[in-house]
Every structure is written in structure tokens, then in C-alpha cells.
Scaffold this motif. Structure first.
Motif, short mmCIF file in Angstrom:
data_model
loop_
_atom_site.label_atom_id
_atom_site.label_comp_id
_atom_site.label_asym_id
_atom_site.label_seq_id
_atom_site.Cartn_x
_atom_site.Cartn_y
_atom_site.Cartn_z
N ILE A 124 0.84 -1.20 0.00
CA ILE A 124 0.00 0.00 0.00
C ILE A 124 0.87 1.25 0.00
N SER A 125 1.94 1.22 0.80
CA SER A 125 2.85 2.36 0.90
C SER A 125 3.47 2.70 -0.45
N GLY A 126 3.78 1.68 -1.24
CA GLY A 126 4.37 1.91 -2.55
C GLY A 126 3.48 2.74 -3.45
N PHE A 127 2.18 2.42 -3.47
CA PHE A 127 1.25 3.17 -4.31
C PHE A 127 1.03 4.58 -3.79
N ILE A 128 0.94 4.73 -2.45
CA ILE A 128 0.71 6.06 -1.88
C ILE A 128 1.87 7.00 -2.20
N ASN A 129 3.09 6.51 -1.99
CA ASN A 129 4.26 7.37 -2.13
C ASN A 129 4.69 7.60 -3.58
N THR A 130 4.03 6.93 -4.51
CA THR A 130 4.32 7.16 -5.92
C THR A 130 3.74 8.48 -6.40
N SER A 131 2.55 8.83 -5.90
CA SER A 131 1.86 10.00 -6.45
C SER A 131 1.37 11.00 -5.41
N LEU A 132 1.53 10.67 -4.11
CA LEU A 132 1.04 11.58 -3.06
C LEU A 132 2.17 11.97 -2.13
N ASP A 133 1.91 13.01 -1.32
CA ASP A 133 2.87 13.40 -0.30
C ASP A 133 3.04 12.26 0.71
N PHE A 134 4.24 12.11 1.25
CA PHE A 134 4.52 10.96 2.11
C PHE A 134 3.63 10.93 3.35
N ARG A 135 3.10 12.10 3.77
CA ARG A 135 2.25 12.11 4.95
C ARG A 135 0.93 11.38 4.73
N TRP A 136 0.55 11.17 3.47
CA TRP A 136 -0.65 10.39 3.20
C TRP A 136 -0.47 8.93 3.62
N THR A 137 0.78 8.51 3.78
CA THR A 137 1.02 7.18 4.33
C THR A 137 0.40 7.08 5.71
N PHE A 138 0.50 8.15 6.48
CA PHE A 138 -0.08 8.17 7.82
C PHE A 138 -1.58 8.48 7.78
N TYR A 139 -1.98 9.40 6.88
CA TYR A 139 -3.40 9.77 6.81
C TYR A 139 -4.28 8.56 6.48
N VAL A 140 -3.83 7.76 5.52
CA VAL A 140 -4.64 6.61 5.07
C VAL A 140 -4.90 5.65 6.23
N PHE A 141 -3.87 5.41 7.04
CA PHE A 141 -4.04 4.46 8.14
C PHE A 141 -4.79 5.08 9.32
N ILE A 142 -4.76 6.40 9.44
CA ILE A 142 -5.62 7.06 10.44
C ILE A 142 -7.08 6.85 10.07
N ILE A 143 -7.39 7.01 8.78
CA ILE A 143 -8.77 6.80 8.31
C ILE A 143 -9.19 5.35 8.54
N TRP A 144 -8.32 4.42 8.16
CA TRP A 144 -8.62 2.99 8.35
C TRP A 144 -8.84 2.70 9.85
N SER A 145 -7.97 3.22 10.69
CA SER A 145 -8.09 2.98 12.13
C SER A 145 -9.36 3.60 12.69
N GLY A 146 -9.73 4.78 12.18
CA GLY A 146 -10.95 5.43 12.63
C GLY A 146 -12.19 4.63 12.28
N VAL A 147 -12.23 4.09 11.08
CA VAL A 147 -13.36 3.24 10.66
C VAL A 147 -13.44 2.00 11.55
N LEU A 148 -12.27 1.43 11.87
CA LEU A 148 -12.24 0.26 12.74
C LEU A 148 -12.76 0.60 14.14
N LEU A 149 -12.34 1.75 14.65
CA LEU A 149 -12.81 2.16 15.98
C LEU A 149 -14.32 2.28 16.01
N LEU A 150 -14.88 2.88 14.97
CA LEU A 150 -16.33 3.01 14.87
C LEU A 150 -17.00 1.64 14.81
#
Length: 503
Positions: free
Chosen positions: A205-231
Motif C-alpha cells: 500500500i505504501s508503494g502506491f501512496i508514495n508514488t503519487s502523493l505526499d509521504f504524509r498520506w502514508t499516515f493519513y490513510v491508516f488514520i482513516i482505516w483505524s478510525g473506521v475500525l474504531l467506529l
């Protein structure tokens, strides 16, 4: 008098089982228990759909946490450039997360014995998300690394009490019958895939994110995933721990009847959280330094998993320098590990059980923990074979699929090693199984934390072929261990103060 007896779940995490004497049940009408009458709080009586929804949420949560552990592997070039740090400092983002993941369980697991599973899931995940925000938005590399460590520490909540939750859900009773054991086994097989699938999937997943997005999206994506899991946990995962649910039933009965005499067994518990945490941290260390069998088995699993985490540094280097892979293609290079691990996780239980039954028949139906070493005897050869394939096919004139096939072979061997050693540990260290597994987890975490720190330097200094071969040679040195334990294990166990002996 009723008491809470400490028992082991299928992955040997500790949990309490309620034991009462028949005389006490008859004489004490105020002792609350699940008797099939008005058992609203009994998690084992949830619908099958609800139970499997819970299994799915917990398993996906484990995948998410382990994904996060390796998610920065392909973001490291951007991290180095943004924070102006060396490769060694950037790698600490992987190492410290793994260290937190390995140590957090010792502190979080005992909480579930006093306050239940649900609070550990929700509290651990919510705190993990909070530190993920620190990681994502910190402008200081120290803050990022600290956030990674604490994220791993609290994310370990999914790794430490999951099997206990499954045992709660699929507890054998008159309503469930024999199907409960089958469903529990299936749930554990599904869950066992998660910790191995996650790290490889995180890099992909990190490979695709860091190909075209800012590296901080590596963290944003998993924050979103974790938030959905918490809910999902808040909405669909109720408390499953029986002692806590009995306490809730007792409270309900006291409120409904106005009689304060109703009580649950856990209300009489004389243990405290501090003593439990202290024991959960102290005994694993005693096992590690005073039991040679534990040390050797921990070395085996620690090395095997540490190489997997070293791959998160080595694979980007191999496939970028030899095959000129882009970032997204470097992420896809981990598919071999994913396929090898997942396929073996799903297929191996059938063959392992078959081999175990055959050995039982040869031994007149008498089982021995050493019979669990058969998969390890096979995996002991597969692990170095996979490494040698990676080493000597990593040339520009050899198709890139060859080293990926080698990684699939290595992934398959890894699962055989882990399944075998875990099964042996649970059976041989019955009384201290939870501590033995905690020791194993700690050793794996420390080794997995260290290996990525020197991986790139080793590959640059020795070359891809000889660096990988060095790992393979060390794996070859470990080959005799399962065969020696298979032959002399019973004798060694008789000399250990911690293992269980059939005599």
C-alpha cells in the motif's frame, strides 16, 4: 467458594475461567452465573452472524496494526529528504513501532482480566489513533518516532486479547454443541493469517501512496482505516469476557430486585492489576534466561521474523538497483511474501493435523509435544531455500519473478516455523504457556527492531547475493535444532523447571 481460575486460550493468552463447587451453587442463591435463564449478557449466545462479524472486525484490526508497522518502508526516501535525516534515523520509524508492538501486550493484556476486552480494544485503538496524529502532523523527527513507538504499544491491544475474545464467543455449551470447537478453530486460522499478511500488505500500500502523493498520506490513510475500525468496534463488538458480563448481570439483578446480595465471582477477586502486570513482565524474562529450550526456540522465530522486516529495507534496494522498479512496483514486490504466507496459513493446518495423527498412531495414541516439530523440520529447509533463491536470482539477466518466487518460498517456510513452535510452546509449557509466548513475542520484537537498522548497510557492503546468502547460511545453522529437539526433547523437558512432563 467460587473462584476465578487462570486458564490458557488457543494462543496461550491468559484469561479467567469461573469455577464453583456444586455445593456452593446449591447453597448460595445469590451467586450469579449463566444458567440459560435470562442470560442477556452471555456473549456465547450471540447470533452466528454477529459472532463472525466480531471475528472479522478483530482480524481486520490486526491486519491494520501490522500494516502500519511496515507502512513507512517506501516512504523513507521522502522522510529523509523532508526531515534532513540519515537512512538509519528514518528506519527507526519501523524499528520503534515493532518494539512497541512487542512490549505493549505485557501491559495491556492484564487490563482485560479486570475491565474486559472491549475497553482494551476501544482504549487501545483510540490512543493508537491519537499517536498516529502525532506521527502524521509532527514537524520534528523525534516526535514522529515517538508517535510510532506509542502507536505500536497501544496497537498491540489487538494482538494481546484477540484469541481470548474468540474463546469467549465460541465457548462450548448445550446450544452450541460440538460446532463451537470447529468454529473456534476456524476463527483462529482466519486470525493467524492477519499478523503475517499485514507487514507485506503495508509495504504494498505504501508503494502506491508514495508514488503519487505526499509521504504524509502514508499516515493519513491508516488514520482513516483505524478510525473506521474504531467506529466498527464501538457499534458491533460488545463485551465478551464472561467474568465481566457476570458482573453486569449481577448489577442488573441488584437493580431489578433491589437486593444488594447478588454478586459475581469476579467481585470476590483478591488480585490487583499492578501485581498482574508485574507477573506478566517478570516471568517471561525468567523463562528467557533460565530455560535453554525457550531461548533456542525464541532465536529461531526471532530470526525468521526479523528477516521479514529486514526485507522492508532490502527489497526496495534489490528491485530498484537490479530491476529499476518504481516505488509502486517495489511495493508489488512484496506480493510473493503475501502469497506464500497466506496460502500456507490456509493449507498447512490440514497437513499438520494429518501428520500429528499419524505420529499418535505410531506411539499407541500417546501424544508428545515433540510431535509438533514435524512442520518445523520441513520449514527448516524451506526457509534457507527461499533465501538462496532470492540471493542467486537477483541479477538483471534473470526475470524479476524469480526472486519474488523465492520470497514466496521463504514466506511459506516462515509460517511452518511459527505454527510448529507456537503449537509446541503451548503444549510443552502448559502452566507457563502465556509467559513462554510473551517471551517469544518480546524476542521477536527486539530482533525485528534491530535487523532493519543494519540491513541496507549489509546489502551495500556485501552485495545482494552474499548478504542474502549470509542470512541463508545462518538459517542452515539452525536446521539441526528441530531434529535434536524431536529426538531429545522429552529428556530436555524433564530437566526444565517450566515445561510440562508426561511423567
Amino acid at each position: 467458594m467460587s473462584e476465578l481460575q487462570l486458564v490458557k486460550t488457543k494462543d496461550s493468552t491468559e484469561q479467567f475461567s469461573i469455577t464453583t463447587t456444586p455445593q456452593e451453587e446449591k447453597e448460595d442463591p445469590y451467586l450469579v452465573k449463566f444458567d440459560g435463564i435470562d442470560d442477556k449478557e452471555d456473549a456465547s449466545r450471540l447470533s452466528r452472524l454477529h459472532k463472525w462479524t466480531i471475528v472479522g472486525i478483530i482480524s481486520i484490526g490486526s491486519v491494520c496494526v501490522t500494516c502500519i508497522s511496515s507502512s513507512v518502508a517506501l516512504a523513507m526516501p521522502h522522510i529523509m529528504e523532508h526531515f534532513h535525516v540519515s537512512h538509519e534515523v528514518a528506519v527507526l520509524n519501523i524499528s520503534f513501532f515493532i518494539l512497541g508492538l512487542g512490549t505493549g501486550g505485557c501491559f495491556l493484556s492484564p487490563i482485560s482480566e479486570f475491565h474486559g476486552r472491549r475497553i482494551v480494544y476501544i482504549g487501545g485503538l483510540a490512543t493508537m489513533i491519537a499517536f498516529e496524529f502525532l506521527t502524521a502532523f509532527s514537524n520534528n523527527i523525534g516526535g514522529v518516532i515517538f508517535g510510532r513507538f506509542m502507536s505500536g504499544f497501544f496497537g498491540s491491544s489487538y494482538m494481546s486479547v484477540a484469541s481470548g475474545s474468540f474463546a469467549d464467543l465460541f465457548k462450548a455449551n448445550k446450544q452450541a454443541g460440538k460446532d463451537a470447537n470447529k468454529e473456534l478453530t476456524l476463527a483462529m486460522v482466519l486470525y493467524s493469517v492477519a499478523p503475517f499478511l499485514g507487514p507485506s500488505l503495508g509495504s504494498l500500500i505504501s508503494g502506491f501512496i508514495n508514488t503519487s502523493l505526499d509521504f504524509r498520506w502514508t499516515f493519513y490513510v491508516f488514520i482513516i482505516w483505524s478510525g473506521v475500525l474504531l467506529l466498527a468496534v464501538i457499534l458491533f463488538v460488545p463485551e465478551t469476557y464472561e467474568p465481566i458480563n457476570l458482573r453486569r448481570k449481577a448489577r442488573r439483578l441488584r437493580k431489578a430486585t433491589g437486593d444488594d446480595k447478588y454478586y459475581a465471582p469476579i467481585d470476590k477477586l483478591e488480585r490487583n492489576l499492578f501485581a498482574t502486570v508485574l507477573t506478566s513482565c517478570q516471568r517471561p524474562m525468567l523463562l528467557l534466561f533460565k530455560d535453554n529450550m525457550t531461548a533456542l526456540l525464541n532465536l529461531y522465530t526471532g530470526f525468521t521474523l526479523a528477516v521479514v522486516y529486514l526485507f522492508f529495507v532490502a527489497f526496495p534496494y534489490i528491485f530498484s538497483t537490479v530491476y529499476n522498479f518504481s516505488l509502486s512496483e517495489q511495493g508489488l514486490s512484496f506480493l510473493g511474501l503475501v502469497v506464500g504466507m497466506v496460502s500456507t496459513c490456509l493449507i498447512s493446518p490440514y497437513f499438520i493435523d494429518k501428520g500429528y495423527v499419524a505420529l499418535l498412531k505410531r506411539n499407541n495414541g500417546v501424544g508428545k509435544p515433540e510431535f509438533r516439530f514435524v512442520p518445523l523440520c520441513v520449514g527448516a529447509f524451506i526457509v534457507p531455500a527461499g533465501l538462496f533463491i532470492i540471493a542467486w536470482t537477483s541479477y538483471p539477466h534473470v526475470h524479476w519473478i524469480a526472486p519474488i518466487i523465492g520470497s514466496a518460498v521463504y514466506g511459506s517456510g516462515t509460517i511452518l516455523v511459527f505454527n510448529s513452535i507456537f503449537a509446541y510452546t503451548v503444549e510443552a509449557y502448559r502452566l507457563y504457556a502465556a509467559s513462554a509466548m510473551a517471551t517469544n513475542s518480546f524476542t521477536r520484537s527486539v530482533m525485528s527492531c534491530v535487523f532493519p537498522l543494519f540491513g541496507l548497510q549489509m546489502y551495500k557492503g556485501m552485495g545482494i547475493q552474499w548478504a542474502t546468502s549470509l542470512l541463508a547460511f545462518f538459517a542452515c545453522i539452525l536446521i539441526p535444532i528441530p531434529f535434536l529437539f524431536f529426538k531429545y526433547g522429552e529428556t530436555l523437558r524433564s530437566k526444565s523447571p517450566y515445561t510440562w512432563n508426561v511423567d
